[in-house]
Design a protein around this motif. Structure first.
Motif, PDB file in Angstrom:
ATOM      1  N   GLU A 136      21.757  34.874  18.413  1.00  0.00           N
ATOM      2  CA  GLU A 136      21.730  36.337  18.589  1.00  0.00           C
ATOM      3  C   GLU A 136      20.542  36.744  19.458  1.00  0.00           C
ATOM      4  N   ALA A 177      17.442  42.204  17.471  1.00  0.00           N
ATOM      5  CA  ALA A 177      18.145  41.171  16.702  1.00  0.00           C
ATOM      6  C   ALA A 177      17.803  41.298  15.216  1.00  0.00           C
ATOM      7  N   ASN A 178      16.535  41.535  14.907  1.00  0.00           N
ATOM      8  CA  ASN A 178      16.107  41.629  13.502  1.00  0.00           C
ATOM      9  C   ASN A 178      16.667  42.856  12.788  1.00  0.00           C
ATOM     10  N   HIS A 183      19.580  42.521  10.559  1.00  0.00           N
ATOM     11  CA  HIS A 183      19.463  41.721   9.332  1.00  0.00           C
ATOM     12  C   HIS A 183      18.495  42.309   8.312  1.00  0.00           C
ATOM     13  N   PRO A 194      16.231  35.962  13.028  1.00  0.00           N
ATOM     14  CA  PRO A 194      17.680  36.096  13.171  1.00  0.00           C
ATOM     15  C   PRO A 194      18.242  34.761  13.656  1.00  0.00           C
TER      16      PRO A 194
END
Ligand code: T4K
Length: 375
Positions: free
Chosen positions: A26, A248-249, A252, A22
């Motif tokens: 973030e 965070a991942n 996405h 990410p």
């Protein structure tokens, strides 16, 4: 004319995968909350938040996160309970599936896979079930859920447990019952090389409140809510820094899966007309495109293709060769004749696939493969 090397844009080598990350900002925003709270581990707020978000995302009735996918398998094997004995499993998998089983004191009984799906063949699972069989450890290999409903149903019918090693299946959805609520438990890997990662990490999903409770206790040394240790556990806890990476991942991962899908489809479009190449038959309502496995006509052809790619600094992998039933630590007795799995392991090659692999490189890799095969 000399063939141009199939390396990256700046002439870097191309590996089978490359971790997605990410934006650093973030991740650091989440790390700041760790600095503020000074809670680094032991079921902290980020771990709990990640578990809640994963339960919605996968979806699954209950999710517990662990330190890695191997420990997740070991904990799931402990948590289902019951006696040690023989476990029906596949030899076409990463070593961890089999080593976890043996580490936990079970005897693997290797059963052959389906030639199209590369997963355990359900009809052989029921054929091999006998008095010594205590459960089934199946793998959704390369994220393929084919046969999983049947395997879960067969185990249940015979009062055996079923655990699914879903290390590759993050983001896969199936028709009918949720994939991650099938059987007694499923385990995931969040290793750096997976399509969703927490640097290192893993998870267990289960539809059983009893198993979920046991996993939570076993991953925390075996402590119960009262502070006693009714049975020995291990330290399988995920840290807050790992959980932060997961959170965070997660924002996405759908975009990354779409990008993988585009590259996977491009490979297939460009390779499908070659009479020498076969593909895994995948069963999923939504697939995650975690690997790009192809079957070459023979082992020699596979190894020639591999060497040709390596000569131009492209590094595919022989996932999964050799079969885990051929690992040297297994006594002869545990080895098995699995002719279909041997065939697949001898001919399979995982080509590079990751979200930011330039499509021009996919084209070059395909050109190299087809040049070796001559079609
Ligand atoms: N069950 C199944 C079915 C599994 O496939 C796995 C793991 C498990 C259980 C156990 O889960 P974990 O305990 O690992 O969570 C890799 C992974 O280490 C392993 O997680 C994975 N399966 C297996 C299929 O692949 P290697 O030895 O092939 O990885 P390695 O280090 O050679 O990495 C492959 C390529 O990725 C490298 O050539 C370069 C790139 N890479 C790798 C790492 C680690 C990077 O660019 N950055 C990195 O940080 O096992």
């Amino acid at each position: 004319m000399a063939r141009r090397p199939a390396t990256g844009p700046d002439n870097k080598p191309i590996f089978v995968t490359r971790p997605s990350l990410p934006p650093l900002s973030e991740y650091s925003r989440l790390l700041r909350t760790i600095w503020a709270s000074r809670i680094l581990t032991n079921n902290g707020p980020l771990v709990r938040r990640l578990e809640d978000e994963l339960a919605l995302y996968l979806p699954a009735q209950s999710v517990s996160v662990e330190t890695n996918g191997t420990v997740a398998i070991q904990l799931a094997l402990r948590a289902v309970g019951g006696r040690r004995g023989t476990v029906i499993t596949t030899p076409f998998t990463f070593a961890a599936t089999t080593t976890a089983l043996v580490w936990e004191g079970f005897t693997p009984k290797f059963v052959d896979v389906d030639i199209d799906t590369f997963n355990l063949a359900p009809e052989l699972v029921s054929e091999h079930m006998d008095r010594d069989t205590v459960g089934v450890l199946s793998v959704h290999v390369f994220g393929n859920a084919a046969g999983a409903q049947d395997v879960a149903a067969l185990a249940k019918e015979d009062s055996r447990w079923a655990i699914f090693d879903a290390a590759h299946a993050f983001g896969v959805r199936t028709n009918g019952r949720n994939l991650f609520d099938l059987g007694d438990a499923s385990t995931l890997s969040f290793h750096a090389t997976k399509n969703f990662h927490t640097f290192e990490g893993g998870a267990i999903t289960t539809p059983s409140a009893r198993i979920a409770r046991r996993v939570r206790s076993l991953r925390n040394f075996g402590f119960s809510d009262s502070g006693d240790v009714p049975s020995p556990g291990i330290n399988g806890k995920m840290s807050e820094a790992q959980a932060a990476m997961g959170l965070a991942n997660l924002k996405h991962v759908d975009r990354w899966i779409r990008a993988r899908g585009q590259r996977y489809k491009l490979y297939r479009d460009l390779l499908e007309s070659s009479p020498s190449i076969r593909f895994q038959v995948v069963e999923a309502q939504r697939y995650n495109y975690c690997y790009m496995p192809i079957l070459l006509p023979t082992r020699r052809a596979r190894d020639r293709v591999c060497r040709a790619l390596e000569a131009v600094r492209v590094y595919p992998r022989r996932y999964f060769f050799p079969l885990t039933s051929d690992l040297s630590f297994l006594r002869r007795g545990a080895r098995a004749r699995c002719p279909v799995a041997s065939e697949v392991a001898g001919r399979v090659l995982a080509l590079p696939l990751y979200p930011d692999l330039p499509t021009s490189q996919v084209r070059r890799i395909v050109a190299c493969v087809r040049a070796v095969l001559g079609n």
